[in-house]
Structures are given as C-alpha cells and as structure tokens.
Design an enzyme around this catalytic site. Sequence first.
Site, short mmCIF file in Angstrom:
data_model
loop_
_atom_site.label_atom_id
_atom_site.label_comp_id
_atom_site.label_asym_id
_atom_site.label_seq_id
_atom_site.Cartn_x
_atom_site.Cartn_y
_atom_site.Cartn_z
N LYS A 1 0.11 8.51 -1.86
CA LYS A 1 1.23 9.25 -2.46
C LYS A 1 0.81 10.63 -2.99
O LYS A 1 1.61 11.56 -2.99
CB LYS A 1 1.92 8.43 -3.56
CG LYS A 1 1.15 8.30 -4.85
CD LYS A 1 1.86 8.96 -6.01
CE LYS A 1 1.19 8.88 -7.34
NZ LYS A 1 -0.19 8.56 -7.52
N GLY B 1 1.73 4.89 -10.92
CA GLY B 1 2.30 3.56 -11.10
C GLY B 1 2.86 3.34 -12.50
O GLY B 1 3.91 2.70 -12.68
N ASN B 2 2.17 3.90 -13.52
CA ASN B 2 2.58 3.64 -14.91
C ASN B 2 3.92 4.28 -15.28
O ASN B 2 4.50 3.96 -16.30
CB ASN B 2 1.48 4.10 -15.89
CG ASN B 2 1.22 5.60 -15.84
OD1 ASN B 2 1.39 6.25 -14.80
ND2 ASN B 2 0.80 6.17 -16.96
N LYS C 1 -6.17 12.49 -5.74
CA LYS C 1 -5.47 13.44 -6.61
C LYS C 1 -6.18 14.79 -6.57
O LYS C 1 -5.56 15.84 -6.47
CB LYS C 1 -5.43 12.91 -8.05
CG LYS C 1 -4.62 11.62 -8.20
CD LYS C 1 -4.57 11.17 -9.66
CE LYS C 1 -4.32 9.69 -9.78
NZ LYS C 1 -3.25 9.15 -8.96
N LYS D 1 -6.48 0.06 2.92
CA LYS D 1 -5.57 -0.02 1.77
C LYS D 1 -5.01 -1.45 1.61
O LYS D 1 -4.26 -1.92 2.46
CB LYS D 1 -4.42 0.97 2.02
CG LYS D 1 -3.36 1.00 0.98
CD LYS D 1 -3.68 1.97 -0.13
CE LYS D 1 -2.60 1.86 -1.21
NZ LYS D 1 -3.06 2.29 -2.51
P1 ADP Z 1 -1.82 6.29 -10.14
O1 ADP Z 1 -0.90 5.13 -10.09
O2 ADP Z 1 -1.45 7.26 -11.22
O3 ADP Z 1 -2.07 6.95 -8.82
P2 ADP Z 1 -4.58 5.38 -9.99
O4 ADP Z 1 -5.07 4.10 -10.60
O5 ADP Z 1 -4.50 5.46 -8.52
O6 ADP Z 1 -3.20 5.67 -10.69
O7 ADP Z 1 -5.49 6.60 -10.49
C1 ADP Z 1 -5.78 6.77 -11.88
C2 ADP Z 1 -7.09 6.08 -12.24
O8 ADP Z 1 -8.19 6.78 -11.65
C3 ADP Z 1 -7.46 6.06 -13.69
O9 ADP Z 1 -6.80 5.03 -14.39
C4 ADP Z 1 -8.97 5.86 -13.65
O10 ADP Z 1 -9.27 4.49 -13.81
C5 ADP Z 1 -9.37 6.26 -12.23
N1 ADP Z 1 -10.44 7.24 -12.12
C6 ADP Z 1 -11.38 7.23 -11.15
N2 ADP Z 1 -12.22 8.24 -11.26
C7 ADP Z 1 -11.83 8.95 -12.34
C8 ADP Z 1 -12.32 10.13 -12.96
N3 ADP Z 1 -13.39 10.79 -12.50
N4 ADP Z 1 -11.68 10.58 -14.06
C9 ADP Z 1 -10.60 9.93 -14.55
N5 ADP Z 1 -10.09 8.80 -13.98
C10 ADP Z 1 -10.70 8.31 -12.90
MG MG Z 2 -3.02 5.97 -7.12
#
Ligand code: ADP
Ligand code: MG
Length: 316
Positions: free
Chosen positions: A216, A14-15, A278, A132
């Site tokens: 995604k 998202g960022n 991820k 979701k």
């Molecule tokens: P994106 O838009 O990149 O998919 P998300 O918010 O879905 O972003 O995923 C990234 C987030 O996952 C990070 O900002 C963090 O808050 C969260 N997160 C959850 N578990 C972990 C972990 N074990 N290590 C790092 N980040 C984590």
């Molecule tokens: Mg995400």
Amino acid sequence: MSSKQDIIVIALGGNAILKPHEEGTAQDQMNNITETCRQLVQLLKRGHQLVLTHGNGPQVGAILLQNEAARNQVPPMPLDVCGAQSQGLIGYMFQQALRRELSRQGLSQSVSCVITQTEVDADDPAFENPTKPIGPFYSEEEAARLQQEFDFAMKEDAGRGYRRVVPSPDPRSIIERDAIAALLQQGGIVIASGGGGIPVTAEGKQLSGVEAVVDKDLAAHRLAEDAGADVLLILTDVERVMLNYGTDSEKPVSRMTVAQAKTYRDEGHFKEGSMEPKVRAGIRFVRSNPEGRAIIARLDQAVEAVDGTAGTEIIA
Ligand code: ADP
Ligand code: MG
C-alpha cells in the site's frame, strides 16, 4: 512550507482502521475510522486537498476466512474479488465518517471511494517468489490440501501455523487515475488504491485480476505522483523512523536526504514489509518531485507532520 490548496496524499496504516487488540467488529472499525477522520478534517480546515489510501490486511483476511468457512454453501471468491470487497467496505466507512466530521466543521466537500485497479507487470520477478502472507493460519495437513487443490503457495509463519503467501509485485500504474484526477479537480476528497489497489495485468486493453498483493505504501507513491501531490504523508504507529530500531541504541530521525535514506536502508535499518516500503515510497516521491515533501509520521500527529514538527521527512 505548504500553502493553501496543496494536495496531500495520505497513506493510512492498519491502526487507522483497526487496533491490534480489537476484535474487528463493524463498530470497532467505524470508531477508529471516525477518530482518524477527525485528524484528517484538521488538514481539510487548512484548505488542503486530500487523497486517502489505506491498508486492508485484516479486512481481506476476514473475507478470506468467511469464504473458507462457507465454502460448501457459497463459492469462494478469488483474491482480487476479495480485495475489491475490502476496498468497498473500508471506503464506505470513510465516506460515512468523513461526511459526518466534515459537516460538524461546516465543510461540505464530496467524498468518493474509487474501486482501484493497479497495473503490475506479468513478468515482475515477484511472481517467482511469493512473500506476502495473507488470510488465516492453517495446520500442516490443511496447508498441504490447499497446496494440492488450488496450487496455493503455503509457508510456515513464525511457529504460528501455515499461511498462504502471494507475490507482491511493484505497482506500475493506476488504471482509474483519470477518474481520481477528475474528482480532485472538482474539489472532492478521494479514497483510492485501498490495500494497494487490486493488482491486474494488461494484455492489450484487456485487464485480468491476479492473485497478488501490492504494497500500500508503494501504491501510495504512484497515487501521489499521478495526483501531482505536494505532500506524500505516510501515517503509521511510530512517531519517527528509527535507526537501530528495537535496540538499546535506537535513534529517531527527523530528516534524511534520499542519499542518507539509501545508506540506512542498505545498512538494514528498515524492516522489509513494514518500514522499508514506506522509506522506498518516500524516496521515489521526492526523486520524481524534488519540490514535494515525503513524511512518515504517527497517525495522531498528522497536522504537526505537515507543519514540519513531527515525523520523519525525506528530502531530495
Ligand atoms: P502500517 O500498517 O502503518 O503499514 P507496518 O507495521 O507495516 O504498519 O509498519 C510500521 C512498523 O514498522 C512499526 O510499528 C515498526 O514496528 C516497524 N519498523 C521497522 N523498522 C522500523 C524503523 N527503522 N523505525 C521505525 N519503525 C520500524
Ligand atoms: Mg505496512
């Protein structure tokens, strides 16, 4: 280490498009996308081929809100159509920004966005359990009306109000994969599977859009496999995957094997819906392609991540 002509599939978080504190004007989004494209062009200068995919949560949320606000003047569009709209708007901005950044660097690859449909199984268990959250927040009364009138599943979201929830089925295949491969073959840069792709179910040759959202990152794995990618690079807002994330004993991981990643996952280190998909995408990628590299890294460290000096790499 990756050589020239490696194909890198990049999943942008998202960022890459909108920062949390921003209002979300077209200019805000174009500015962020331009910044993102400067990073991407560094990889292109090294001779890598790129396929880009991206999230669409805030954008599809805004489209749903617009539909809602204007429902008495313009018929609201279903979620699959809103997904297509969001792919178009984000893809267009990337087409513009990338072209501009490419030409500044004396490069001239073509940039094309493919409106992408992702096939899901009609009997995916996710359809029984919508998880979701999408779109705007509603009051309890409005939520009850939407539930009644449209059969939407509505859930209370952390004290902030009610939101519609939709299923998140597993991506099975990418309908436009041959078109994507042909564009890549010609040396082009492809933007595809935005927002995980528009989920469709197939009945024979007939495809129908469904009211769901595909993750995604999992869609990015499909894209990477179909494209024969060498690297799946998932760019987000944290430097590395952490163990004990958000606690005093937080610990960054720079490399983990599939077996380690599974153990950590079972121990609950990765949050569902953010880091877990991820890691899952990375595991799937290196399992089907043990020579391939799956890396989770921060957006501004894309080049270092490919060089092996930043992010978290999942290895077979
Ligand atoms: P994106 O838009 O990149 O998919 P998300 O918010 O879905 O972003 O995923 C990234 C987030 O996952 C990070 O900002 C963090 O808050 C969260 N997160 C959850 N578990 C972990 C972990 N074990 N290590 C790092 N980040 C984590
Ligand atoms: Mg995400």
